[in-house]
Write a protein that holds these residues in place. Structure first.
Motif, short mmCIF file in Angstrom:
data_model
loop_
_atom_site.label_atom_id
_atom_site.label_comp_id
_atom_site.label_asym_id
_atom_site.label_seq_id
_atom_site.Cartn_x
_atom_site.Cartn_y
_atom_site.Cartn_z
N PHE A 560 -11.58 1.76 -7.98
CA PHE A 560 -11.76 0.95 -6.76
C PHE A 560 -11.51 1.75 -5.49
N VAL A 561 -10.66 2.82 -5.56
CA VAL A 561 -10.44 3.63 -4.36
C VAL A 561 -11.70 4.39 -3.99
N ARG A 562 -12.38 4.92 -4.99
CA ARG A 562 -13.57 5.75 -4.74
C ARG A 562 -14.66 4.99 -4.00
N PRO A 563 -15.11 3.79 -4.46
CA PRO A 563 -16.18 3.12 -3.72
C PRO A 563 -15.75 2.55 -2.37
N TYR A 564 -14.45 2.26 -2.21
CA TYR A 564 -14.00 1.65 -0.96
C TYR A 564 -13.63 2.70 0.10
N LEU A 565 -12.96 3.80 -0.33
CA LEU A 565 -12.45 4.77 0.64
C LEU A 565 -13.17 6.11 0.57
N ASN A 566 -14.08 6.29 -0.40
CA ASN A 566 -14.80 7.55 -0.60
C ASN A 566 -13.83 8.72 -0.79
N VAL A 567 -12.79 8.46 -1.56
CA VAL A 567 -11.87 9.51 -1.98
C VAL A 567 -11.56 9.29 -3.45
N SER A 568 -11.07 10.34 -4.09
CA SER A 568 -10.52 10.20 -5.43
C SER A 568 -9.12 10.79 -5.44
N LEU A 569 -8.31 10.35 -6.39
CA LEU A 569 -6.91 10.74 -6.44
C LEU A 569 -6.61 11.51 -7.71
N ASP A 570 -5.68 12.48 -7.61
CA ASP A 570 -5.09 13.14 -8.77
C ASP A 570 -3.58 12.96 -8.64
N GLY A 571 -2.91 12.75 -9.80
CA GLY A 571 -1.47 12.60 -9.76
C GLY A 571 -1.03 11.39 -10.57
N GLN A 572 0.18 10.93 -10.28
CA GLN A 572 0.75 9.78 -10.98
C GLN A 572 1.23 8.74 -9.97
N ILE A 573 0.91 7.48 -10.28
CA ILE A 573 1.34 6.37 -9.42
C ILE A 573 2.46 5.63 -10.14
N GLN A 574 3.62 5.56 -9.52
CA GLN A 574 4.73 4.82 -10.13
C GLN A 574 4.62 3.32 -9.82
N TYR A 575 4.38 3.00 -8.58
CA TYR A 575 4.13 1.59 -8.24
C TYR A 575 3.58 1.50 -6.84
N LEU A 576 2.93 0.38 -6.59
CA LEU A 576 2.62 0.00 -5.23
C LEU A 576 3.03 -1.46 -5.07
N LYS A 577 3.55 -1.77 -3.89
CA LYS A 577 4.04 -3.13 -3.62
C LYS A 577 3.49 -3.59 -2.28
N PHE A 578 3.31 -4.89 -2.19
CA PHE A 578 2.92 -5.47 -0.90
C PHE A 578 3.71 -6.75 -0.69
N ASP A 579 4.01 -7.02 0.54
CA ASP A 579 4.72 -8.24 0.92
C ASP A 579 4.08 -8.73 2.21
N TYR A 580 3.10 -9.66 2.03
CA TYR A 580 2.24 -10.04 3.15
C TYR A 580 2.42 -11.52 3.50
#
Length: 662
Positions: A560-580
């Motif tokens: 989903f990052v690639r089509p939305y932001l035109n970037v790709s990622l390498d690495g490890q994701i531990q978590y992402l959080k949002f409080d909106y």
């Protein structure tokens, strides 16, 4: 009066001026006459080939009560033409107060009833002070024809036999709805027809009734015309049994007492109107004085189909209905459902519903026991392939494919009809498999997308559902952008949710705050929980939503990052959080992103290849690791009113990632 070889002998004759009694009384009589013609009045004549009466015996051959004027001239709603091949009575006595007959028999009675088309007639009611008693009355090989003035058939019975015992007609019974009483009966009707209205008619092969039981064979309610403004019906059933019937009139009240009704193998077809005409408002008519008690109603192995313009709209492969202890009265008849049921069992199989322009709804099996409804193998399916759907739609639109293994609904106090309200205790969805497909190629849909709080607030009737559970489910969302290298796809595996207090803010005393708690595996392997709440009564459509996604693989993130932001990622994701928090205009709050060994690869929009120089420069400024609790970034995104709530949430998450990565 005229006749041939007429011989009449009466003794001890007495005349009466009392109109409530018989006008003549005599002790002994003897009548012998042939070809008798009696003019009763200006409208009827009676003819008989022979009349033979003596020793309390009476025989009349070829009796005919014949109307002699045009139906329009009669001061009556109907004109009667009655022929009887043979009329016999024995052991009878007559005086001014009574007519008593031991046996009366009518052979081949043929009755024709012709309507005069008159709505109202002047009647001269007379007091009856007379008793008629018949021990045994028998009609054999009879027929009935009811017709309009132009001879168009309205109803008919080709052959009937009727036997009644202990008939009494007197000044008491004449005031009842049925003006005579009897002890037992035996009835048989064959080939019955009647036109219920200009577009519908009923055919029945046979009706038999022996005292308490009524059996009806081969019933057909059929359409005999076409209509664009009125629904038409074609209904057939092999057999109807009405058992232990002890119904009666008590004064003017009809007291229906039925032990059981069985309807076997009915097939129901509705031909739906193509354009509905608004029905005129009903005037306040008096509620029928009715008291009804039915032990049970069974509809066995029925089928149902509704058609519109030749297309099947609803089809039920098999249904069964069992209602026990059914009651109604003049007060219950005023309710939205005009009867009460102690308990019920309703089942239906192979349900197929045309759910609109693009979808069909299918259910393998539905079972209802009153407060509890269960459905298995539910499916909401597209009629068209994705490519066909895109050619049909004028603007961007989601394409849904939804399946569920089971749905369980527990009702609390719902009501349907004029004062509809939905008050449910619990709904459980088990095994949902939902796919949403969205192609960005069609033109944008510029229609306003309302928040869920407003959509619920706009429900016209009181709605309250205490809790909705979603279990063992999975959801996926696919979005195709015209210039995207791969489709954006988001999956939610092992999806479970509790939704509390779903409401329309119209049910007094019920809470209006909706709370949603969900957990699932994002992209199948990232444990996620999301918590969301909003108040339906809040017209600003304020809401709060927070969530955490743990251990998301970069391969899945790139989907989903690639089509939305035109970037790709390498690495490890531990978590992402949002409080909106947000409303109908915006979404904003804190976003957290914890990762290790992170590299960002910028891509060419057209070719999808990595821009190595730009990537190398950008990664100088990107932290490879976020140690400890990461600092949050603040997100503030204006909501596009043409986009859904979930699109707005997604834009909020993308904005948070963008601030971390770019």
């Amino acid at each position: 009066m005229t006749g041939k070889n007429v011989n009449i002998h009466l003794s001890e004759i007495k005349l009466s001026q009392n109109a409530a009694k018989l006008p003549v009384e005599f002790k002994d009589f003897k009548i012998d006459a042939h070809d008798v013609l009696i003019t009763v009045n200006d409208f009827y004549q009676i003819y008989a080939t022979t009349i033979d009466a003596k020793n309390k015996q009476l025989n009349i051959s070829e009796f005919h009560l014949k109307p002699i004027e045009s139906p329009a001239l009669y001061n009556a709603k109907n004109v009667f033409d009655l022929k009887i091949n043979q009329l016999a009575a024995d052991n009878f006595s007559i005086n001014q107060d009574s007519l008593i007959i031991e046996n009366a028999k009518f052979v081949k009675p043929q009755l024709i009833v012709t309507s005069t088309n008159k709505k109202e007639v002047k009647e001269n009611p007379k007091e009856v002070n007379l008793k008629i008693g018949i021990k045994n009355l028998d009609f054999g090989q009879g027929s009935v024809l009811v017709q309009h003035r132009d001879k168009t058939k309205v109803a008919s019975i080709d052959n009937f036999h009727l036997n009644l015992k202990d008939i009494v007609f007197d000044k008491k019974t004449v005031k009842e709805k049925i003006p005579f009483a009897f002890s037992t009966h035996n009835i048989e009707f064959e080939n019955i027809y009647f036109k219920s209205d200009p577009l519908q008619a009923v055919n029945i092969k046979k009706i038999t009734s022996n005292d308490a039981n009524i059996l009806i064979s081969d019933v057909e309610f059929k359409a005999i015309g076409k209509s664009a403004t009125k629904d038409l019906f074609n209904i057939k059933t092999e057999k109807v049994e009405i058992l232990n019937n002890t119904s009666k009139f008590a004064g003017q009240q009809l007291q229906l007492q039925l032990g059981k009704i069985n309807v076997y193998h009915p097939s129901v077809e509705i031909i739906a109107a193509t354009r509905k005409v608004k029905a005129p408002k009903k005037t306040n008519t008096a509620t029928p004085d009715l008291l009804a008690n039915l032990g049970s109603l069974h509809i066995i192995d029925g089928t149902f189909i509704q058609k519109k313009q030749g297309q099947e709209k609803v089809k039920v492969g098999n249904f069964n209905v069992e209602l026990n202890s059914v009651t109604t009265n003049k007060d219950i008849l005023k309710e939205s459902i005009p009867f009460h049921v102690k308990n019920q069992l309703i089942t239906a199989k192979k349900i197929d519903v045309d759910a609109g322009k693009y979808y069909r709804l299918k259910v393998d099996h539905i079972k209802n026991t009153g407060k509890l409804t269960a459905a298995t193998n539910f499916a909401f399916l597209p009629k068209y392939s994705r490519a066909q759907f895109n050619r049909l739609i004028a603007v961007e639109e989601d394409l849904y494919t939804i399946k569920a293994k089971s749905i369980m609904i527990t009702d609390k106090n719902s009501a349907l009809g004029g004062k509809t309200s939905i008050d449910l205790d619990h709904i459980v969805f088990d095994g949902i498999d939902c796919n949403i497909y969205h192609d960005l190629a069609p033109p944008d849909d510029i229609g306003v997308r309302y928040m869920f709080s407003k959509k619920l607030r706009d429900v016209k009737f009181p709605l309250y559902i205490k809790q909705i559970d979603i279990k063992n489910s999975k959801l996926s969302y696919e979005e195709v952008a015209e210039k995207a290298n791969i489709p954006g796809k988001i999956t939610f595996g092992d999806f479970n949710a509790k939704i509390r207090d779903v409401n329309s803010a119209k049910m007094k005393g019920k809470p209006t705050l909706v709370k949603v708690d969900s957990n699932f595996n994002f992209f199948g392997d990232a444990p996620t929980d999301v918590h969301w709440q909003f108040d339906v009564a809040n017209k600003n459509d304020d809401y709060a939503i927070n969530g955490t996604i743990k251990n998301l693989s970069v391969d899945n993130a790139n989907l989903f990052v690639r089509p939305y932001l035109n970037v790709s990622l390498d690495g490890q994701i531990q978590y992402l959080k949002f409080d909106y928090k947000g409303n109908s205009s915006k979404i904003g709050g804190n976003f957290y992103f914890k990762y290790t060994d992170m590299h960002v690869n910028f891509l060419n929009k057209n070719t999808g290849k990595e821009k190595k120089v730009l990537s190398a420069i950008a990664n100088i400024f990107v932290k490879n690791d976020s140690k400890g609790e990461p600092d949050h970034v603040e997100v503030d995104v204006k909501r596009d009113p043409n986009k859904s709530f979930f699109n707005t949430l997604w834009q909020g998450i993308m904005e948070g990632l963008k601030k971390y990565l770019i």
